[in-house]
Design a protein around this motif. Sequence first.
Motif, short mmCIF file in Angstrom:
data_model
loop_
_atom_site.label_atom_id
_atom_site.label_comp_id
_atom_site.label_asym_id
_atom_site.label_seq_id
_atom_site.Cartn_x
_atom_site.Cartn_y
_atom_site.Cartn_z
N GLY A 209 0.82 -1.21 0.00
CA GLY A 209 0.00 0.00 0.00
C GLY A 209 0.85 1.26 0.00
N ASP A 210 2.12 1.13 -0.41
CA ASP A 210 3.03 2.28 -0.38
C ASP A 210 3.55 2.56 -1.78
N SER A 211 2.60 2.75 -2.72
CA SER A 211 2.99 2.95 -4.12
C SER A 211 3.29 4.41 -4.43
N GLY A 212 2.73 5.31 -3.61
CA GLY A 212 2.86 6.75 -3.90
C GLY A 212 1.62 7.30 -4.59
N SER A 213 0.74 6.43 -5.07
CA SER A 213 -0.53 6.89 -5.65
C SER A 213 -1.55 6.98 -4.53
N PRO A 214 -2.06 8.20 -4.24
CA PRO A 214 -2.99 8.34 -3.10
C PRO A 214 -4.22 7.45 -3.22
N VAL A 215 -4.80 7.36 -4.43
CA VAL A 215 -6.01 6.56 -4.57
C VAL A 215 -5.70 5.09 -4.31
N MET A 220 -5.66 0.15 -0.86
CA MET A 220 -4.94 -1.02 -0.33
C MET A 220 -4.67 -0.88 1.16
N GLY A 221 -4.53 0.35 1.63
CA GLY A 221 -4.15 0.57 3.03
C GLY A 221 -2.67 0.81 3.12
N ARG A 222 -2.30 2.03 3.55
CA ARG A 222 -0.88 2.38 3.56
C ARG A 222 -0.21 1.90 4.85
N GLU A 223 -0.92 2.06 5.94
CA GLU A 223 -0.31 1.68 7.23
C GLU A 223 -0.69 0.24 7.57
N LEU A 224 0.28 -0.51 8.09
CA LEU A 224 0.05 -1.94 8.36
C LEU A 224 -0.83 -2.18 9.57
N ASN A 225 -0.53 -1.51 10.66
CA ASN A 225 -1.28 -1.80 11.90
C ASN A 225 -1.57 -0.51 12.68
N PRO A 226 -2.41 0.36 12.10
CA PRO A 226 -2.70 1.62 12.80
C PRO A 226 -3.32 1.37 14.18
N ARG A 227 -2.80 2.11 15.15
CA ARG A 227 -3.30 1.96 16.53
C ARG A 227 -3.56 3.32 17.14
N ILE A 228 -4.45 3.36 18.10
CA ILE A 228 -4.70 4.60 18.83
C ILE A 228 -4.35 4.33 20.28
N ALA A 229 -3.47 5.20 20.82
CA ALA A 229 -3.08 5.04 22.23
C ALA A 229 -4.19 5.60 23.11
N LEU A 230 -4.68 4.76 24.03
CA LEU A 230 -5.74 5.20 24.94
C LEU A 230 -5.15 5.37 26.34
N PRO A 231 -5.84 6.13 27.21
CA PRO A 231 -5.35 6.29 28.57
C PRO A 231 -5.19 4.92 29.25
N GLY A 232 -4.23 4.79 30.13
CA GLY A 232 -4.02 3.54 30.84
C GLY A 232 -3.10 2.60 30.07
#
Length: 468
Positions: A209-215, A220-232
């Motif tokens: 997903g890292d071709s450089g074409s935004p569409v 495909m998904g550029r980031e492999l494992n996006p996560r959000i840090a939560l409190p705790g």
Amino acid sequence: MGKGAGKTHATEGGSSDGVENKTAFAYEFGGPAGTAVLMMVLPMVVYFLYLACGPYGVATVSLAAPFVHLPPALLDGSALHDPAQPWFTLEALAVVVGWLLLQALFYAVLPGPMAEGVELDPQTPGARRLRYPMNGLAAFFVSVLGAVLGHALGVIDLSYCYHEFLPLATGAIIVSVALSVYLYLSSLVVVPASTPANAPERALLAAGGDSGSPVYDAFMGRELNPRIALPGGFSFDLKVFCELRPGLIGWILLDLGCAAEQYASHGSITNSMMLVLAFQTYYVFDSFYNEPAILTTMDVTTDGFGFMLAFGDLAWVPFTYSLQARYLVLNPLELSTLTVLAIIATKLIGLYIFRGANSQKNAFRSGSTDPSILALEYITTERGSRLITSGWWGVARHVNYLGDWIMAWAWCLPTLFHTPITYYYVIYFGILLVHRDLRDDHKCATKYGKDWKRYCSIVRWRILPGIY
Ligand code: NDP
């Protein structure tokens, strides 16, 4: 580990090896143009299946009905402007968002063991071996039993899922598009190079997903494992959360909504509806029962998180996989005992192959000492992994897909043969599995090189022995 694992990091002053490889980029799905078309067409297919399975498609019992009645109704606008069935409501959108938040809460708080995923980034050994809560079974039971109990007590009306199907589908499509945009933009955020390698805010990119074409990358998904840090200290994994929870459990609630509506309008639940409900509920239960298996799938280890998975998980699966149940509301079919037994036999044959193959590989790879597993023949690759060459995995390289496909037939057969529309799943899933087999074959050929060639010379067939 997949071809996309651990490809690049978005860091200040850092370079992306993806940039140097742009000319040799191996596009899938027809590249940027193909994925742009897919992003527009796939939501339309969801709507087409809805309409084709509704009054315009199945009012007359004929194989050609959806193709004969639907296009004129679309052209003159009567299929699009039904006042009794709006395409979008704020209420339905709020229900979809509320459902996601409820499942996110369950993901964060319900009890369950933690499991460790595979190493995602060979460049930083250990840093991207992430932990995930395995409480999906608890979320499944709380959600499904809670909904059934709520319906029985009159607190909620499950047939809402049937009546508001169209605006709920639109809500899910809107949410998955919004999520894809967020995922793409957040993958572009550059973090300071001093950020620790396993910090959630540092984007580990999927090579595919890292071709450089935004569409293309957004699809495909550029980031492999996006996560959000939560409190705790809790790190919320967006992809693994979406893979199983809201879509799969939502699918069963849509099915239950259809059963509730059939009961309300028909006075009973037909045996065909019971078969569809039982088969599909069991399939989802089985996915949660074997939840850790998701961590080694291509979706988690290789593919980025973008439109393809977000739309697939949140909109496509629940709103197209429930099609057979929806068809049976308008066409309540009571099947003969012989037909019921034949369909159950089909399901059991599929399940026997599917579960047998998947369990055999899991047991083998996790070092089981069961005599049947110890007796399996295998080859050891230069990378150290062992590939089974006998038992289920000696029959075909993806015999588990064959079992899954046979089960797909059992979901469609209860609708009998009045329309081809309910068989969309068998056709779509067949194409998906063949395509998935090709992608997995490419991954293994890249990973194992000549060992994979040796394996393929021993196990010649891909999915169906003697044919493919
Ligand atoms: P598989 O379970 O088929 O696993 C493929 C991986 O197993 C390969 O990449 C390789 O990984 C390893 N492997 C391959 N051959 C061997 C062998 N002979 N011995 C040991 N290991 C081997 O992958 P999927 O994730 O595609 O499928 C899992 C299940 O999910 C299937 O049953 C499929 O039908 C189902 N599924 C259902 C979908 C749905 O929408 N209902 C969608 C997609 C899948 P390694 O790198 O570790 O060697």
